[in-house]
Write a protein that holds these residues in place. Structure first.
Motif, PDB file in Angstrom:
ATOM      1  N   PRO A 167       0.806  -1.231   0.000  1.00  0.00           N
ATOM      2  CA  PRO A 167       0.000   0.000   0.000  1.00  0.00           C
ATOM      3  C   PRO A 167       0.837   1.278   0.000  1.00  0.00           C
ATOM      4  O   PRO A 167       0.500   2.234  -0.699  1.00  0.00           O
ATOM      5  CB  PRO A 167      -0.830  -0.131   1.288  1.00  0.00           C
ATOM      6  CG  PRO A 167      -0.899  -1.594   1.552  1.00  0.00           C
ATOM      7  CD  PRO A 167       0.409  -2.157   1.079  1.00  0.00           C
ATOM      8  N   LEU A 168       1.920   1.309   0.763  1.00  0.00           N
ATOM      9  CA  LEU A 168       2.709   2.534   0.882  1.00  0.00           C
ATOM     10  C   LEU A 168       3.494   2.851  -0.394  1.00  0.00           C
ATOM     11  O   LEU A 168       3.854   4.010  -0.626  1.00  0.00           O
ATOM     12  CB  LEU A 168       3.679   2.420   2.058  1.00  0.00           C
ATOM     13  CG  LEU A 168       3.038   2.331   3.450  1.00  0.00           C
ATOM     14  CD1 LEU A 168       4.112   2.159   4.518  1.00  0.00           C
ATOM     15  CD2 LEU A 168       2.204   3.588   3.731  1.00  0.00           C
ATOM     16  N   LEU A 169       3.765   1.815  -1.213  1.00  0.00           N
ATOM     17  CA  LEU A 169       4.571   2.030  -2.413  1.00  0.00           C
ATOM     18  C   LEU A 169       3.765   1.938  -3.701  1.00  0.00           C
ATOM     19  O   LEU A 169       4.325   2.041  -4.792  1.00  0.00           O
ATOM     20  CB  LEU A 169       5.721   0.997  -2.467  1.00  0.00           C
ATOM     21  CG  LEU A 169       6.743   1.094  -1.344  1.00  0.00           C
ATOM     22  CD1 LEU A 169       7.779  -0.016  -1.472  1.00  0.00           C
ATOM     23  CD2 LEU A 169       7.440   2.460  -1.353  1.00  0.00           C
ATOM     24  N   ASP A 170       2.478   1.720  -3.581  1.00  0.00           N
ATOM     25  CA  ASP A 170       1.638   1.590  -4.761  1.00  0.00           C
ATOM     26  C   ASP A 170       1.671   2.872  -5.593  1.00  0.00           C
ATOM     27  O   ASP A 170       1.330   3.950  -5.115  1.00  0.00           O
ATOM     28  CB  ASP A 170       0.198   1.283  -4.336  1.00  0.00           C
ATOM     29  CG  ASP A 170      -0.687   0.965  -5.534  1.00  0.00           C
ATOM     30  OD1 ASP A 170      -0.137   0.660  -6.607  1.00  0.00           O
ATOM     31  OD2 ASP A 170      -1.925   1.016  -5.376  1.00  0.00           O
ATOM     32  N   GLY A 171       2.108   2.746  -6.848  1.00  0.00           N
ATOM     33  CA  GLY A 171       2.176   3.887  -7.754  1.00  0.00           C
ATOM     34  C   GLY A 171       3.432   4.719  -7.640  1.00  0.00           C
ATOM     35  O   GLY A 171       3.627   5.657  -8.411  1.00  0.00           O
ATOM     36  N   ARG A 172       4.316   4.420  -6.697  1.00  0.00           N
ATOM     37  CA  ARG A 172       5.525   5.225  -6.507  1.00  0.00           C
ATOM     38  C   ARG A 172       6.740   4.650  -7.226  1.00  0.00           C
ATOM     39  O   ARG A 172       7.772   5.305  -7.311  1.00  0.00           O
ATOM     40  CB  ARG A 172       5.839   5.350  -5.021  1.00  0.00           C
ATOM     41  CG  ARG A 172       4.749   6.072  -4.247  1.00  0.00           C
ATOM     42  CD  ARG A 172       5.211   6.446  -2.849  1.00  0.00           C
ATOM     43  NE  ARG A 172       4.185   7.192  -2.135  1.00  0.00           N
ATOM     44  CZ  ARG A 172       4.355   7.781  -0.961  1.00  0.00           C
ATOM     45  NH1 ARG A 172       5.540   7.690  -0.358  1.00  0.00           N
ATOM     46  NH2 ARG A 172       3.372   8.435  -0.379  1.00  0.00           N
ATOM     47  N   LEU A 173       6.665   3.418  -7.714  1.00  0.00           N
ATOM     48  CA  LEU A 173       7.769   2.820  -8.458  1.00  0.00           C
ATOM     49  C   LEU A 173       7.603   3.113  -9.940  1.00  0.00           C
ATOM     50  O   LEU A 173       6.505   3.451 -10.408  1.00  0.00           O
ATOM     51  CB  LEU A 173       7.822   1.309  -8.200  1.00  0.00           C
ATOM     52  CG  LEU A 173       8.051   0.938  -6.721  1.00  0.00           C
ATOM     53  CD1 LEU A 173       8.002  -0.573  -6.543  1.00  0.00           C
ATOM     54  CD2 LEU A 173       9.386   1.479  -6.230  1.00  0.00           C
ATOM     55  N   ASP A 174       8.691   2.951 -10.694  1.00  0.00           N
ATOM     56  CA  ASP A 174       8.686   3.388 -12.091  1.00  0.00           C
ATOM     57  C   ASP A 174       7.759   2.565 -12.981  1.00  0.00           C
ATOM     58  O   ASP A 174       7.331   3.025 -14.033  1.00  0.00           O
ATOM     59  CB  ASP A 174      10.107   3.367 -12.668  1.00  0.00           C
ATOM     60  CG  ASP A 174      10.750   1.979 -12.578  1.00  0.00           C
ATOM     61  OD1 ASP A 174      10.032   1.018 -12.279  1.00  0.00           O
ATOM     62  OD2 ASP A 174      11.961   1.893 -12.821  1.00  0.00           O
ATOM     63  N   GLY A 175       7.453   1.333 -12.606  1.00  0.00           N
ATOM     64  CA  GLY A 175       6.531   0.517 -13.397  1.00  0.00           C
ATOM     65  C   GLY A 175       7.091   0.078 -14.732  1.00  0.00           C
ATOM     66  O   GLY A 175       6.345  -0.064 -15.705  1.00  0.00           O
ATOM     67  N   SER A 176       8.395  -0.167 -14.781  1.00  0.00           N
ATOM     68  CA  SER A 176       9.049  -0.549 -16.046  1.00  0.00           C
ATOM     69  C   SER A 176       8.937  -2.052 -16.286  1.00  0.00           C
ATOM     70  O   SER A 176       9.928  -2.746 -16.444  1.00  0.00           O
ATOM     71  CB  SER A 176      10.518  -0.137 -16.012  1.00  0.00           C
ATOM     72  OG  SER A 176      11.192  -0.727 -14.924  1.00  0.00           O
ATOM     73  N   TRP A 177       7.719  -2.552 -16.259  1.00  0.00           N
ATOM     74  CA  TRP A 177       7.480  -3.957 -16.559  1.00  0.00           C
ATOM     75  C   TRP A 177       6.119  -4.070 -17.244  1.00  0.00           C
ATOM     76  O   TRP A 177       5.271  -3.180 -17.150  1.00  0.00           O
ATOM     77  CB  TRP A 177       7.472  -4.786 -15.276  1.00  0.00           C
ATOM     78  CG  TRP A 177       6.525  -4.309 -14.215  1.00  0.00           C
ATOM     79  CD1 TRP A 177       5.178  -4.533 -14.136  1.00  0.00           C
ATOM     80  CD2 TRP A 177       6.843  -3.475 -13.094  1.00  0.00           C
ATOM     81  NE1 TRP A 177       4.636  -3.909 -13.049  1.00  0.00           N
ATOM     82  CE2 TRP A 177       5.633  -3.268 -12.382  1.00  0.00           C
ATOM     83  CE3 TRP A 177       8.013  -2.903 -12.608  1.00  0.00           C
ATOM     84  CZ2 TRP A 177       5.575  -2.503 -11.226  1.00  0.00           C
ATOM     85  CZ3 TRP A 177       7.955  -2.159 -11.455  1.00  0.00           C
ATOM     86  CH2 TRP A 177       6.742  -1.954 -10.778  1.00  0.00           C
ATOM     87  N   THR A 178       5.939  -5.144 -17.955  1.00  0.00           N
ATOM     88  CA  THR A 178       4.699  -5.345 -18.697  1.00  0.00           C
ATOM     89  C   THR A 178       3.650  -5.981 -17.793  1.00  0.00           C
ATOM     90  O   THR A 178       3.962  -6.525 -16.735  1.00  0.00           O
ATOM     91  CB  THR A 178       4.942  -6.248 -19.912  1.00  0.00           C
ATOM     92  OG1 THR A 178       5.312  -7.556 -19.451  1.00  0.00           O
ATOM     93  CG2 THR A 178       6.056  -5.688 -20.795  1.00  0.00           C
ATOM     94  N   LYS A 179       2.402  -5.921 -18.245  1.00  0.00           N
ATOM     95  CA  LYS A 179       1.323  -6.566 -17.507  1.00  0.00           C
ATOM     96  C   LYS A 179       1.541  -8.077 -17.428  1.00  0.00           C
ATOM     97  O   LYS A 179       1.224  -8.706 -16.414  1.00  0.00           O
ATOM     98  CB  LYS A 179      -0.021  -6.263 -18.173  1.00  0.00           C
ATOM     99  CG  LYS A 179      -0.508  -4.839 -17.991  1.00  0.00           C
ATOM    100  CD  LYS A 179      -0.912  -4.601 -16.537  1.00  0.00           C
ATOM    101  CE  LYS A 179      -1.498  -3.197 -16.367  1.00  0.00           C
ATOM    102  NZ  LYS A 179      -1.867  -2.932 -14.946  1.00  0.00           N
TER     103      LYS A 179
END
Length: 361
Positions: A56-68
């Protein structure tokens, strides 16, 4: 002189702390590598980035450089399977340690004493015929627990002659009980109305983590954690058993009540594990023995170290089951048997395999 020096070193708190830290690092590395490996290779940084992104605390804060697709593979398929393997390995190891202390024999484990077979027999009834449907989603775990508890009670009844239980009779009673229950399980499987039911039941009976999901983790993890915590709180009583029942009574242990408590805890852990993974043998035999060789026989050290080593061993056993014949998958029970069989033979070849002052007879 060498033995005394080794014993003295193993008794030092710093030695145990080093072991504990080192094996925690190995466990973390094992989880990472096990999640990475597969038809689709994932970078280790992505493994933990994906995992942390669900906090919960890190949701949306990482770069998200991975595919679904990568997120689905890591989070929904591999991570639950690896963590379930760790929980199962830890649970089997701690149950094995409890049974070995109870019997004062390093050849004892839930598989050899028929506990796993009892759980399997009850669980197969649920899987094939839908027995105990009135229990709903708890039908399988409760049935497996009841089966394992009944098997353990039967073993102790058969082993008790003249008010005494010898380790030899206990082991032989466990082997006979295991064989009878395995035969009963196979008979139940042959009565299955559909071929698919026979195949799934036979595969499950040999142990598998296929289809592991996050919801499968909660109950086993809770049962293993509570069971291990209770056993750890009773480490003095467990240690006193190693010196023999007379010594334990002198130290204030209620042998009858304590024996029942150990049987219930071992049956509960084993039954819960069998309900989610099938019957997996030899883990409870090998791992506590290896832990004792590393840190001595004090259960304050044996229990936590056994849990770590059991988790690591089961993770790598599952990796072998997944990859050795890829894309086909081996039942994990085959892998553990290939490791545990030679270990069991090695124990048999030793001059003694009992604890305390016994001679193993």
């Amino acid at each position: 002189m060498i033995k005394k020096q080794n014993g003295g070193l193993r008794a030092k708190p710093a030695w145990f702390a080093v072991h504990l830290f080192a094996w925690m690092v190995v466990l973390t590395a094992s989880i990472t590598i096990a999640v990475m490996l597969g038809p689709v290779r994932i970078h280790p940084l992505q493994v933990w980035n994906i995992a942390f992104s669900h906090l919960p605390l890190l949701d949306g804060r990482l770069d998200g450089s991975w595919t679904k697709a990568q997120e689905h593979i890591v989070w929904n398929i591999r991570f639950p399977r690896v963590l379930l393997g760790a929980v199962i390995g830890a649970g089997l190891a701690v149950a094995g340690a409890a049974i070995q202390a109870l019997t004062r024999n390093s050849l004892a484990d839930p598989y050899i004493l028929g506990v796993s077979s009892g759980a399997s027999t009850a669980a197969v009834l649920v899987i094939i015929f839908g027995a105990f449907r009135f229990l709903g989603i708890y039908a399988l775990p409760l049935s497996a627990f009841a089966g394992s508890l009944l098997a353990m009670v039967l073993v102790f009844i058969l082993a008790k002659v003249g008010g005494e239980i010898s380790t030899t009779r206990l082991l032989l009673s466990g082997i006979v009980t295991s064989m009878m229950l395995s035969a009963a399980t196979n008979f139940i499987v042959t009565l299955a109305p559909h071929a698919d039911g026979i195949r799934s039941a036979m595969y499950w009976m040999m142990g598998s983590l296929t289809g592991a999901k996050w919801e499968h983790l909660t109950v086993p993890a809770l049962i293993v954690a509570v069971g291990a915590a209770v056993l750890l709180s009773l480490h003095r009583s467990l240690n006193s058993l190693l010196m023999g029942e007379e010594a334990a009574v002198t130290l204030g242990v209620n042998i009858a009540a304590f024996r029942i408590l150990l049987v219930v805890i071992a049956a509960l852990i084993t039954g819960t594990i069998v309900s989610v993974s099938g019957s997996i043998g030899f883990v409870g035999l090998m791992i506590p023995h290896i832990a004792r060789m590393m840190t001595g026989s004090d259960h304050r050290r044996v229990l936590p170290l056994s849990m770590l080593l059991g988790a690591i061993f089961m993770i790598w056993a599952d990796v072998a089951a997944r990859l050795v014949l890829a894309p086909e998958e081996l039942p994990i029970g085959i892998v553990t048997a290939l490791c545990g069989g030679p270990f069991f033979i090695w124990l048999l070849r030793r001059s003694t395999y009992s604890f305390g002052g016994g001679n193993g007879k």
